[in-house]
Design a protein around this motif. Structure first.
Motif, PDB file in Angstrom:
ATOM      1  N   THR A   1      26.438  -3.601  16.582  1.00 24.28           N
ATOM      2  CA  THR A   1      27.222  -3.255  17.766  1.00 24.28           C
ATOM      3  C   THR A   1      27.527  -1.765  17.740  1.00 24.28           C
ATOM      4  N   VAL A   2      27.750  -1.203  18.924  1.00 20.79           N
ATOM      5  CA  VAL A   2      28.144   0.203  19.017  1.00 20.79           C
ATOM      6  C   VAL A   2      29.544   0.383  18.442  1.00 20.79           C
ATOM      7  N   SER A   3      30.428  -0.600  18.690  1.00 21.37           N
ATOM      8  CA  SER A   3      31.793  -0.499  18.168  1.00 21.37           C
ATOM      9  C   SER A   3      31.797  -0.493  16.640  1.00 21.37           C
ATOM     10  N   GLY A   4      30.934  -1.317  16.030  1.00 22.86           N
ATOM     11  CA  GLY A   4      30.827  -1.329  14.574  1.00 22.86           C
ATOM     12  C   GLY A   4      30.333  -0.010  14.031  1.00 22.86           C
ATOM     13  N   ALA A   5      29.322   0.575  14.694  1.00 24.42           N
ATOM     14  CA  ALA A   5      28.809   1.876  14.271  1.00 24.42           C
ATOM     15  C   ALA A   5      29.873   2.948  14.443  1.00 24.42           C
ATOM     16  N   SER A   6      30.659   2.833  15.501  1.00 24.10           N
ATOM     17  CA  SER A   6      31.732   3.790  15.759  1.00 24.10           C
ATOM     18  C   SER A   6      32.754   3.786  14.630  1.00 24.10           C
ATOM     19  N   ARG A   7      33.117   2.589  14.144  1.00 22.70           N
ATOM     20  CA  ARG A   7      34.076   2.487  13.052  1.00 22.70           C
ATOM     21  C   ARG A   7      33.527   3.094  11.766  1.00 22.70           C
ATOM     22  N   VAL A   8      32.266   2.811  11.483  1.00 25.27           N
ATOM     23  CA  VAL A   8      31.650   3.302  10.245  1.00 25.27           C
ATOM     24  C   VAL A   8      31.521   4.819  10.254  1.00 25.27           C
ATOM     25  N   LEU A   9      31.129   5.371  11.399  1.00 24.23           N
ATOM     26  CA  LEU A   9      30.859   6.805  11.495  1.00 24.23           C
ATOM     27  C   LEU A   9      32.080   7.625  11.892  1.00 24.23           C
ATOM     28  N   SER A  10      33.141   6.939  12.354  1.00 24.33           N
ATOM     29  CA  SER A  10      34.327   7.632  12.880  1.00 24.33           C
ATOM     30  C   SER A  10      33.952   8.555  14.035  1.00 24.33           C
ATOM     31  N   ILE A  11      33.085   8.021  14.907  1.00 23.42           N
ATOM     32  CA  ILE A  11      32.613   8.729  16.093  1.00 23.42           C
ATOM     33  C   ILE A  11      32.910   7.856  17.303  1.00 23.42           C
ATOM     34  N   SER A  12      33.166   8.457  18.442  1.00 19.27           N
ATOM     35  CA  SER A  12      33.475   7.672  19.632  1.00 19.27           C
ATOM     36  C   SER A  12      32.280   6.828  20.051  1.00 19.27           C
ATOM     37  N   GLN A  13      32.563   5.685  20.644  1.00 22.33           N
ATOM     38  CA  GLN A  13      31.504   4.790  21.108  1.00 22.33           C
ATOM     39  C   GLN A  13      30.644   5.461  22.175  1.00 22.33           C
TER      40      GLN A  13
ATOM     41  N   LEU B   1      20.842   6.917  -8.595  1.00 21.63           N
ATOM     42  CA  LEU B   1      20.066   6.901  -7.349  1.00 21.63           C
ATOM     43  C   LEU B   1      20.191   5.553  -6.644  1.00 21.63           C
ATOM     44  N   ALA B   2      20.148   4.474  -7.409  1.00 20.85           N
ATOM     45  CA  ALA B   2      20.254   3.135  -6.809  1.00 20.85           C
ATOM     46  C   ALA B   2      21.600   2.936  -6.140  1.00 20.85           C
ATOM     47  N   GLN B   3      22.639   3.537  -6.692  1.00 14.56           N
ATOM     48  CA  GLN B   3      23.982   3.389  -6.121  1.00 14.56           C
ATOM     49  C   GLN B   3      24.087   4.004  -4.730  1.00 14.56           C
ATOM     50  N   THR B   4      23.202   4.940  -4.417  1.00 17.18           N
ATOM     51  CA  THR B   4      23.240   5.590  -3.107  1.00 17.18           C
ATOM     52  C   THR B   4      22.327   4.915  -2.089  1.00 17.18           C
ATOM     53  N   GLN B   5      21.629   3.868  -2.528  1.00 19.71           N
ATOM     54  CA  GLN B   5      20.690   3.175  -1.649  1.00 19.71           C
ATOM     55  C   GLN B   5      21.426   2.475  -0.527  1.00 19.71           C
ATOM     56  N   ARG B   6      20.924   2.620   0.703  1.00 19.67           N
ATOM     57  CA  ARG B   6      21.478   1.909   1.857  1.00 19.67           C
ATOM     58  C   ARG B   6      20.375   1.039   2.431  1.00 19.67           C
TER      59      ARG B   6
ATOM     60  N   LEU C   1      19.247   9.985  14.958  1.00 21.68           N
ATOM     61  CA  LEU C   1      18.714   9.013  14.007  1.00 21.68           C
ATOM     62  C   LEU C   1      19.844   8.347  13.229  1.00 21.68           C
ATOM     63  N   GLN C   2      20.832   9.119  12.814  1.00 24.62           N
ATOM     64  CA  GLN C   2      21.972   8.563  12.077  1.00 24.62           C
ATOM     65  C   GLN C   2      22.728   7.546  12.932  1.00 24.62           C
ATOM     66  N   TYR C   3      22.936   7.867  14.192  1.00 19.54           N
ATOM     67  CA  TYR C   3      23.650   6.960  15.082  1.00 19.54           C
ATOM     68  C   TYR C   3      22.835   5.694  15.325  1.00 19.54           C
ATOM     69  N   PHE C   4      21.534   5.869  15.524  1.00 19.21           N
ATOM     70  CA  PHE C   4      20.654   4.715  15.751  1.00 19.21           C
ATOM     71  C   PHE C   4      20.650   3.779  14.554  1.00 19.21           C
ATOM     72  N   VAL C   5      20.521   4.324  13.354  1.00 15.16           N
ATOM     73  CA  VAL C   5      20.502   3.502  12.141  1.00 15.16           C
ATOM     74  C   VAL C   5      21.831   2.776  11.978  1.00 15.16           C
ATOM     75  N   ALA C   6      22.928   3.452  12.256  1.00 15.08           N
ATOM     76  CA  ALA C   6      24.246   2.825  12.135  1.00 15.08           C
ATOM     77  C   ALA C   6      24.391   1.658  13.104  1.00 15.08           C
ATOM     78  N   VAL C   7      23.927   1.827  14.340  1.00 10.11           N
ATOM     79  CA  VAL C   7      23.996   0.735  15.320  1.00 10.11           C
ATOM     80  C   VAL C   7      23.117  -0.434  14.866  1.00 10.11           C
ATOM     81  N   ALA C   8      21.923  -0.133  14.338  1.00 11.63           N
ATOM     82  CA  ALA C   8      21.023  -1.186  13.857  1.00 11.63           C
ATOM     83  C   ALA C   8      21.647  -1.952  12.700  1.00 11.63           C
ATOM     84  N   GLU C   9      22.329  -1.252  11.815  1.00  9.69           N
ATOM     85  CA  GLU C   9      22.958  -1.899  10.659  1.00  9.69           C
ATOM     86  C   GLU C   9      24.141  -2.765  11.070  1.00  9.69           C
ATOM     87  N   GLN C  10      24.955  -2.256  11.999  1.00  8.61           N
ATOM     88  CA  GLN C  10      26.193  -2.943  12.359  1.00  8.61           C
ATOM     89  C   GLN C  10      25.997  -3.986  13.452  1.00  8.61           C
TER      90      GLN C  10
END
Length: 302
Positions: A19-31, A292-297, A8-17
């Motif tokens: 691209t897979v490469s963008g999610a990879s940069r944000v999460l520091s995880i391989s594409q 709490l608002a500061q942690t909103q994504r 779910l975390q990976y999926f949300v990151a890809v949806a936000e970014q």
């Protein structure tokens, strides 16, 4: 179903970014790890969450529906963990909260839901109005804090503010429009197009200012206070729209696809944030709301 929180975390990151490469940069995880996790999630759900293309990924209608549940699940898990770090005593009090209309549905709703779950003993009273009036109430002490657009904040000497989200403008256009063939849009491409103007929260004024920088006078086909009306009108080819990413959704209520393209010119972004009276002694409910608002994504869909 046996999907994991990591998927779910990976999926949300890809949806936000977008691209897979963008999610990879944000999460520091391989594409490759992200790609595999998303494919496993799609297989488990039995649906395609993304449409793959040369520029990246477009979230599908099923993906858009699942994203709402995924972000809620991750938010609930984070709140469950917080239980063990928070003081056990129930908090009480009141919170006088202001919000502008555009921000109410696209930023505040999730923050407010999380706040009420975390602090059920706090009485929250919310007032929706335009930014000028909310500023007046904040200065006068009739509101504790407001969630609103910061771009046109007028009384900056009397008010303190903090940005929660910065949302650039994009061009909304119907699927199949000639401009969808371009990855980046110039102002000259927009000058002769019919535009749908959103009048809520000074969006029309902001759009006119954007175009004025490039000596472009907008050709307005329709004005409306309804974001859903803008979606429907754009999706059916009545015109294009220049609006911030934070309110973009890829489908109209009728199920028609809405595309977006970056506007290559250096246009100012929309800033959404918290505003309260400078020098105000913050009560515990107000402090908790700000934290709490500061942690909103807020997921940015593509």
């Amino acid at each position: 179903m046996s999907f994991t929180l990591r998927q779910l975390q990976y999926f949300v990151a890809v949806a936000e970014q977008g691209t897979v490469s963008g999610a990879s940069r944000v999460l520091s995880i391989s594409q490759s790890a992200i790609t595999e996790a998303v494919k496993e999630l799609e297989s488990d759900l039995g649906v395609s969450l993304f449409e793959r293309h040369s520029r990246g990924l477009n979230i599908t209608q099923q993906g858009h529906q699942f994203l709402r549940h995924a972000t809620k699940i991750l938010s609930n898990v984070a709140e469950a963990k917080q239980v063990f770090t928070d003081a056990p005593d129930q908090k009480f009090g009141s919170l006088q909260l202001g919000v502008t209309s555009l921000v109410a549905g696209y930023v505040l709703s999730d923050i407010l839901a999380r706040y009420r779950r975390a602090f059920p003993g706090v009485e929250v009273k919310t007032l929706e109005d335009d930014g000028n009036y909310l500023e007046h109430l904040l200065v006068g002490g009739e509101l504790d804090v407001a969630v609103m657009l910061l771009n046109n904040l007028r009384d900056r000497q009397a008010l303190q503010f903090e940005t929660l989200e910065t949302s650039p403008f994009s061009l909304w256009l119907p699927s199949g429009h000639a401009l969808t063939a371009k990855d980046s849009i110039e102002m000259a491409d927009i000058a002769d197009q019919q535009l749908i103007m959103l009048t809520t929260d000074e969006m029309e004024e902001a759009t006119r200012k954007l175009l004025a920088v490039f000596d472009a006078r907008p050709k307005v086909a329709f004005r409306t206070r309804s974001v859903e009306a803008v979606r429907s009108l754009v999706a059916t080819g009545a015109g294009l729209a220049l609006l911030p990413d934070m309110i973009y959704r890829p489908w109209s209520l009728e199920g028609d696809r809405i595309e977006t393209r970056d506007v290559s010119a250096s246009l100012p972004a929309v800033n959404v944030g918290l505003v309260w009276r400078r020098g105000l002694s913050l009560s515990s409910p107000v402090k908790d709301f700000i934290v709490l608002a500061q942690t909103q994504r807020s997921p940015r869909l593509r």
